[in-house]
Design a protein around this motif. Sequence first.
Motif, PDB file in Angstrom:
ATOM      1  N   UNK A  69       0.455  -1.068   0.195  1.00  0.00           N
ATOM      2  CA  UNK A  69       0.121  -0.916   0.402  1.00  0.00           C
ATOM      3  C   UNK A  69       0.835   1.287  -0.189  1.00  0.00           C
ATOM      4  N   UNK A  70       0.618   2.744  -0.454  1.00  0.00           N
ATOM      5  CA  UNK A  70       1.178   3.766  -0.877  1.00  0.00           C
ATOM      6  C   UNK A  70       0.351   4.574   0.766  1.00  0.00           C
ATOM      7  N   UNK A  71       1.034   4.957   1.638  1.00  0.00           N
ATOM      8  CA  UNK A  71       0.856   5.668   2.284  1.00  0.00           C
ATOM      9  C   UNK A  71       0.525   7.373   1.688  1.00  0.00           C
ATOM     10  N   UNK A  72      -0.501   8.270   2.026  1.00  0.00           N
ATOM     11  CA  UNK A  72      -0.531   9.109   1.033  1.00  0.00           C
ATOM     12  C   UNK A  72      -0.179  10.646   2.562  1.00  0.00           C
ATOM     13  N   UNK A  73       0.382  12.146   2.741  1.00  0.00           N
ATOM     14  CA  UNK A  73       0.332  12.459   3.314  1.00  0.00           C
ATOM     15  C   UNK A  73      -0.382  13.891   3.324  1.00  0.00           C
ATOM     16  N   UNK A  74      -1.322  13.736   2.134  1.00  0.00           N
ATOM     17  CA  UNK A  74      -1.223  14.519   1.252  1.00  0.00           C
ATOM     18  C   UNK A  74      -2.404  14.560  -0.101  1.00  0.00           C
ATOM     19  N   UNK A  90      -0.614  17.067   8.285  1.00  0.00           N
ATOM     20  CA  UNK A  90      -0.627  17.998   9.338  1.00  0.00           C
ATOM     21  C   UNK A  90      -1.338  18.689  10.078  1.00  0.00           C
ATOM     22  N   UNK A  91      -2.608  18.770   9.043  1.00  0.00           N
ATOM     23  CA  UNK A  91      -3.606  19.138   9.763  1.00  0.00           C
ATOM     24  C   UNK A  91      -4.353  18.456  10.457  1.00  0.00           C
ATOM     25  N   UNK A  92      -4.341  17.159  10.146  1.00  0.00           N
ATOM     26  CA  UNK A  92      -5.314  15.963  11.215  1.00  0.00           C
ATOM     27  C   UNK A  92      -3.586  15.927  12.699  1.00  0.00           C
ATOM     28  N   UNK A  93      -2.959  16.135  12.758  1.00  0.00           N
ATOM     29  CA  UNK A  93      -2.218  15.489  13.800  1.00  0.00           C
ATOM     30  C   UNK A  93      -1.424  14.661  14.071  1.00  0.00           C
ATOM     31  N   UNK A  94      -1.006  14.044  11.915  1.00  0.00           N
ATOM     32  CA  UNK A  94      -0.237  13.036  12.000  1.00  0.00           C
ATOM     33  C   UNK A  94      -1.015  12.132  11.865  1.00  0.00           C
ATOM     34  N   UNK A  95      -2.375  11.916  11.110  1.00  0.00           N
ATOM     35  CA  UNK A  95      -3.478  10.631  10.252  1.00  0.00           C
ATOM     36  C   UNK A  95      -3.195  11.506   9.146  1.00  0.00           C
ATOM     37  N   UNK A  96      -2.926   9.674   8.293  1.00  0.00           N
ATOM     38  CA  UNK A  96      -2.693   9.385   6.666  1.00  0.00           C
ATOM     39  C   UNK A  96      -4.096   8.649   6.061  1.00  0.00           C
ATOM     40  N   UNK A 377     -10.923  25.758   6.982  1.00  0.00           N
ATOM     41  CA  UNK A 377     -11.464  25.090   6.260  1.00  0.00           C
ATOM     42  C   UNK A 377     -11.000  24.189   5.528  1.00  0.00           C
ATOM     43  N   UNK A 378      -9.252  24.309   5.443  1.00  0.00           N
ATOM     44  CA  UNK A 378      -8.854  23.031   5.317  1.00  0.00           C
ATOM     45  C   UNK A 378      -8.350  21.964   6.156  1.00  0.00           C
ATOM     46  N   UNK A 379      -8.282  22.142   7.102  1.00  0.00           N
ATOM     47  CA  UNK A 379      -8.715  21.237   8.445  1.00  0.00           C
ATOM     48  C   UNK A 379      -9.995  20.885   8.831  1.00  0.00           C
ATOM     49  N   UNK A 380     -10.902  20.956   8.342  1.00  0.00           N
ATOM     50  CA  UNK A 380     -11.933  20.459   8.434  1.00  0.00           C
ATOM     51  C   UNK A 380     -12.066  19.284   7.518  1.00  0.00           C
ATOM     52  N   UNK A 381     -12.006  20.122   6.202  1.00  0.00           N
ATOM     53  CA  UNK A 381     -11.697  18.624   5.123  1.00  0.00           C
ATOM     54  C   UNK A 381     -10.125  17.978   4.911  1.00  0.00           C
ATOM     55  N   UNK A 382      -9.630  18.465   6.189  1.00  0.00           N
ATOM     56  CA  UNK A 382      -8.580  16.807   6.099  1.00  0.00           C
ATOM     57  C   UNK A 382      -9.002  15.895   7.349  1.00  0.00           C
ATOM     58  N   UNK A 383      -9.877  16.513   8.065  1.00  0.00           N
ATOM     59  CA  UNK A 383     -10.347  15.831   8.986  1.00  0.00           C
ATOM     60  C   UNK A 383     -11.608  14.738   8.904  1.00  0.00           C
TER      61      UNK A 383
END
Length: 390
Positions: A69-74, A90-96, A377-383
């Motif tokens: 699998x390929x881990x995506x950070x963004x 970065x926006x979710x505190x480390x989630x991918x 807004x970016x953080x809400x999308x990322x979450x």
Amino acid sequence: MRTQVAIIGSGPSGLLLGQLLTNAGIENIVLDRVDRNYILGRIRAGVLEQGTVGLLDEAKAGKRMHAEGIVHEGTSLAFNGTHHRIDLKELTGGKTVTIYGQTEVTHDLMDRRSETGGATIYNAKNVQPHGYEGDRPYITYEMEGIEHRIDCDFIVGCDGYHGPSRASVPENAIKTYEKIYPFGWLGVLADVPPVSDELIYANHERGFALCSMRSHTRSRYYIQCPSSDKAEEWSDDGFWDELRRRLPKEQAESLITGASIEKSIAPLRSFVAEPMRFGRLFLAGDAAHIVPPTGAKGLNLAASDVHYLFEGLREFYGEGSSAGIDDYSRRALARVWKAVRFSWSMTMLLHRFPENGEFGQKIQEAELDYLVHSRAASAALAENYVGLPF
């Protein structure tokens, strides 16, 4: 024949629940109307939330996923000829998220089930749940013209939108909500390197486009098309030309094309059935809800259903408490509707709606501009993209 839990459907949700139950020492049988090869021949998306990855690990079926699998950070949003990266980690505190095809998930779960002696009945015709309103549910099915019966404590319908589980529920006991979108996704799978290391979601005046992947050498691309289009009417060259038009110049120029391995059009819809429990029958995955693929939530929602249901069944058999299964529908639907909202919002934001005209396009572009330049807004999308907590 008797078991504790009978599961209709051997897609990823049915197999994941079956494996978690097997690991916990809870007897179960999985049935499917088709065979293993047919199931593994279906090509599906594969953006896995961390919660889904964790469940596959809990099922002890995640070894190959971690290796391949390929881990995506963004991920990126493209509009007005440029693309903007959303830093998920970065926006979710480390989630991918992890890119790993649904077919591979299914294959791994099938292999794990075989290794642990789990019972799976393929080519089971005319599967039908019975008696789930009382305390003695059972399933009937036909094999080579002979009817068979499985008695059980509970029935779980993981049999998709067209399966017999939801269809067996009396009409006055269930309420459905549905939105049909007036377009589809034309998807092409090709053995070419991805145009980007991460997914690109593109809003363009000609329509939506998505650049995705299955591996470092196999790409999956999509473009919005009228729901009346036929896949066979699109040549490979015609698809690649249209995709280029919808991408920013840099990505359009670096796009590597090739012969398609698979080409199909997927309709887009939102669908939810409430409740998700009827006596001793539970619905999970596509049997209870469908979301447009824009938010990459379909498989992940099925996994969260499995999480809640497994917790409830483990509590029932381990502690003699029905609290978990009694609360299954409420807990699952609370998360389902949040994912439906996110998938709907992404669909409305990124696709072309001709009836909205130039004004609608400008509103979309303004919303996208705000989204990528506002940290909140970016953080809400990322979450939402990486997956809300179970």
